[in-house]
Design an enzyme around this catalytic site. Sequence first.
Site, PDB file in Angstrom:
ATOM      1  N   ARG A 139       4.341   0.403  -6.634  1.00 14.12           N
ATOM      2  CA  ARG A 139       4.221  -0.540  -5.518  1.00 14.12           C
ATOM      3  C   ARG A 139       3.088  -1.535  -5.733  1.00 14.12           C
ATOM      4  O   ARG A 139       2.964  -2.504  -4.999  1.00 14.12           O
ATOM      5  CB  ARG A 139       3.963   0.225  -4.217  1.00 14.12           C
ATOM      6  CG  ARG A 139       5.122   1.102  -3.781  1.00 14.12           C
ATOM      7  CD  ARG A 139       4.666   2.159  -2.809  1.00 14.12           C
ATOM      8  NE  ARG A 139       4.399   1.644  -1.485  1.00 14.12           N
ATOM      9  CZ  ARG A 139       5.290   1.593  -0.509  1.00 14.12           C
ATOM     10  NH1 ARG A 139       6.506   2.013  -0.714  1.00 14.12           N
ATOM     11  NH2 ARG A 139       4.970   1.113   0.667  1.00 14.12           N
TER      12      ARG A 139
ATOM     13  N   LYS B 265       6.300 -11.434 -16.391  1.00 14.66           N
ATOM     14  CA  LYS B 265       6.115 -11.628 -14.950  1.00 14.66           C
ATOM     15  C   LYS B 265       5.046 -12.672 -14.675  1.00 14.66           C
ATOM     16  O   LYS B 265       5.158 -13.474 -13.758  1.00 14.66           O
ATOM     17  CB  LYS B 265       5.729 -10.284 -14.318  1.00 14.66           C
ATOM     18  CG  LYS B 265       5.622 -10.304 -12.826  1.00 14.66           C
ATOM     19  CD  LYS B 265       6.986 -10.210 -12.187  1.00 14.66           C
ATOM     20  CE  LYS B 265       6.967 -10.675 -10.739  1.00 14.66           C
ATOM     21  NZ  LYS B 265       8.251 -11.223 -10.331  1.00 14.66           N
TER      22      LYS B 265
ATOM     23  N   CYS C 135       0.825  -1.213   0.000  1.00 15.18           N
ATOM     24  CA  CYS C 135       0.000   0.000   0.000  1.00 15.18           C
ATOM     25  C   CYS C 135       0.858   1.261   0.000  1.00 15.18           C
ATOM     26  O   CYS C 135       2.005   1.249   0.408  1.00 15.18           O
ATOM     27  CB  CYS C 135      -0.873   0.042   1.232  1.00 15.18           C
ATOM     28  SG  CYS C 135      -1.780  -1.475   1.521  1.00 15.18           S
TER      29      CYS C 135
ATOM     30  N   ASN D 286      -0.892   1.278   6.321  1.00 10.23           N
ATOM     31  CA  ASN D 286      -0.096   0.243   5.646  1.00 10.23           C
ATOM     32  C   ASN D 286       0.316  -0.763   6.696  1.00 10.23           C
ATOM     33  O   ASN D 286       0.597  -0.368   7.829  1.00 10.23           O
ATOM     34  CB  ASN D 286       1.206   0.833   5.095  1.00 10.23           C
ATOM     35  CG  ASN D 286       0.994   1.613   3.845  1.00 10.23           C
ATOM     36  OD1 ASN D 286      -0.118   1.715   3.345  1.00 10.23           O
ATOM     37  ND2 ASN D 286       2.068   2.192   3.347  1.00 10.23           N
TER      38      ASN D 286
HETATM   39  C1  G6P Z   1       6.838 -16.631 -15.104  1.00 14.07           C
HETATM   40  C2  G6P Z   1       7.740 -15.748 -14.243  1.00 14.07           C
HETATM   41  C3  G6P Z   1       8.458 -16.592 -13.190  1.00 14.07           C
HETATM   42  C4  G6P Z   1       7.461 -17.376 -12.369  1.00 14.07           C
HETATM   43  C5  G6P Z   1       6.536 -18.218 -13.263  1.00 14.07           C
HETATM   44  C6  G6P Z   1       5.381 -18.783 -12.472  1.00 14.07           C
HETATM   45  O1  G6P Z   1       7.627 -17.469 -15.887  1.00 14.07           O
HETATM   46  O2  G6P Z   1       8.684 -15.079 -15.047  1.00 14.07           O
HETATM   47  O3  G6P Z   1       9.214 -15.749 -12.326  1.00 14.07           O
HETATM   48  O4  G6P Z   1       8.142 -18.206 -11.471  1.00 14.07           O
HETATM   49  O5  G6P Z   1       5.958 -17.414 -14.304  1.00 14.07           O
HETATM   50  O6  G6P Z   1       4.608 -17.700 -12.045  1.00 14.07           O
HETATM   51  P1  G6P Z   1       3.615 -17.731 -10.846  1.00 14.07           P
HETATM   52  O7  G6P Z   1       3.012 -16.354 -10.811  1.00 14.07           O
HETATM   53  O8  G6P Z   1       2.588 -18.783 -11.147  1.00 14.07           O
HETATM   54  O9  G6P Z   1       4.388 -18.052  -9.618  1.00 14.07           O
END
Ligand code: G6P
Length: 608
Positions: free
Chosen positions: A27, A603, A2, A98
């Site tokens: 954040r 990500k 937060c 927070n």
């Molecule tokens: C992607 C990310 C990884 C992560 C994987 C699983 O490949 O780059 O860093 O470990 O997905 O993601 P999750 O959100 O399910 O842990």
Amino acid sequence: MCGIVGYIGAQDASEVLVEGLKTLEYRGYDSAGVAILAEGGLDRRRAEGKLRNLSKRLKEAPLAGTLGIGHTRWATHGKPNETNAHPHRAGGVAVVHNGIIENYAALRQELQADGAVFTSETDTEVVAHLVSHFRAQGLDLQASVAASIERLEGAYAIAVVDEAYPDEFIAARESSPLILALGDDENLVASDLPAVLAHTRKVVFLQDGDLVRVTRGEAQIFAEGALVERPVKRVDWSPAAAQKGGYKHFMLKEIFEQPRAVTDTLTGRLGRGGEVHLEHFDLEALKGIQHISLVACGTSWHAALVGRDLIESIAGIPVSVEYAHEYRYRRHIFGPGDAVIGISQSGETADTLAALGEVKARGVRVGAITNVMESAVARLSGDSLGVIYTHAGPEIGVASTKAFTTQMVSLHLLAVGIGRTLGTLTVEEATAELEALRHLPHWMEQALEGASQVAELAPWASEFDNYLFLGRGNLFPVALEGALKLKEISYIHAEGYAAGEMKHGPIALITEHFPTVALVGSDDLKAKVVSNIEELKARGGPVLIVASEGDEDLARIADQLVLVPEVPERLQPVIYSLPMQLLAYHVADFLGTDVDQPRNLAKSVTVE
Ligand code: G6P
């Protein structure tokens, strides 16, 4: 995590607050709100989703005033919706917060018995009602906030306004960051620097236990009731550098944030007498369990491997670890004693979600470990076993660091919880596990301090095109994760192997140009890993050893030796992960890659 901003001055407060909150967007948040003290009294606007939704509300129904508090919320207690968005109100008082109030359930009951009516699911609302309660007893605002925080357990940074006080607001902190920013006839508080840099460069980093009374012309800081002086610092960081807390990359910031993140994972969960409190997870529903499958991808899959060891050794239940993308297409034979738990940082990984969905449809109990409240995986598991939130706060760097360590700690809590529920773990054993976990953030801090030498290894380590990472027992998954981190962000080829497997193939690769990172634990398997290292040395392979303090003699067979604090065996994976992350980071930084957004990676992978 937060974001908080509080403002008092001559400018339009809602504009200042929204602008400040925008600088804290990095954040991560899922709702936002402001409370403004205007001539007509105190009023607030809140909205689910992004700040633009809040701006729209404010445009439709403006709030004029020069004093206010604002917040971006990353949900931890209660869904990410408008009702749970801050500021929370009770009578003439509004609060932003927070952190996590550990004893909020007890306080809530007490306040309700006293007639307080709660409108949200948050822990924060108890703070508003507490302050309002003391105000009703005749205390002034500052004394009411001071009396309220006496009652709080846990971590918090708060800012409080009261419609009877148009010329001041009160803020306080305990184990959650808060800064005071001193401008010209205007003053601010914020959870992070970027929010104030447009106004002033003069800041005070408030300390735990500090309470500050902020007016237009001055700010008084109190500690234990007495007025104190705190040094005023001049900050020359650019807004972008400030977002990274002065670190060069988000990944480095997140690596160093881990002791704090793990503290948040543990907060409120370590009961006396060896019990574990998992607010959204139904441990009782695991009664009769005979087998657990842990399903995940990527780094979360590595956490699952560590989890297998924890659950099997602590709770005595057999565990399988599965790649979600493979698992979803296999034919499974389930019995009534089966449960499947998905581990996903984002809670949105398509394969993990699909795997859980399919087994749930077959009537199997499913649960989740995730960092994101109300994520798809969390929602799917909500009406079955439930969810363990890792509370790592949003992770910005694509390469996972704090999400990984908090997953391992969550699995440790789960293992102890299962052990106690099934009676396979005695109260004494459970208490000892929880006691060790309580110390973990401290050991992590020590490990991060000690591992700072890893930065100096980068020129040497960046010379090589290939790496082998070796570990045994619970350090085998850490070897896999170390190799993954290195390849993800430095693009150097690296493979993780169980040390015992080396002689069955990888050893053929070893030359003086092919280094190995060897993880040597202070456990029963140590002598065996040392023999593996001797075999590598005999073939001229360079070796970087990570070992525990007390094993300095390993320098005789190491080209480089990194030492971490000696910790109970079950905590080794968390501690040894830290130099692995730093090694990958410093090599990548030395090579000049895009550390936070490595090529081709996302990500969260929401496609199959
Ligand atoms: C992607 C990310 C990884 C992560 C994987 C699983 O490949 O780059 O860093 O470990 O997905 O993601 P999750 O959100 O399910 O842990």
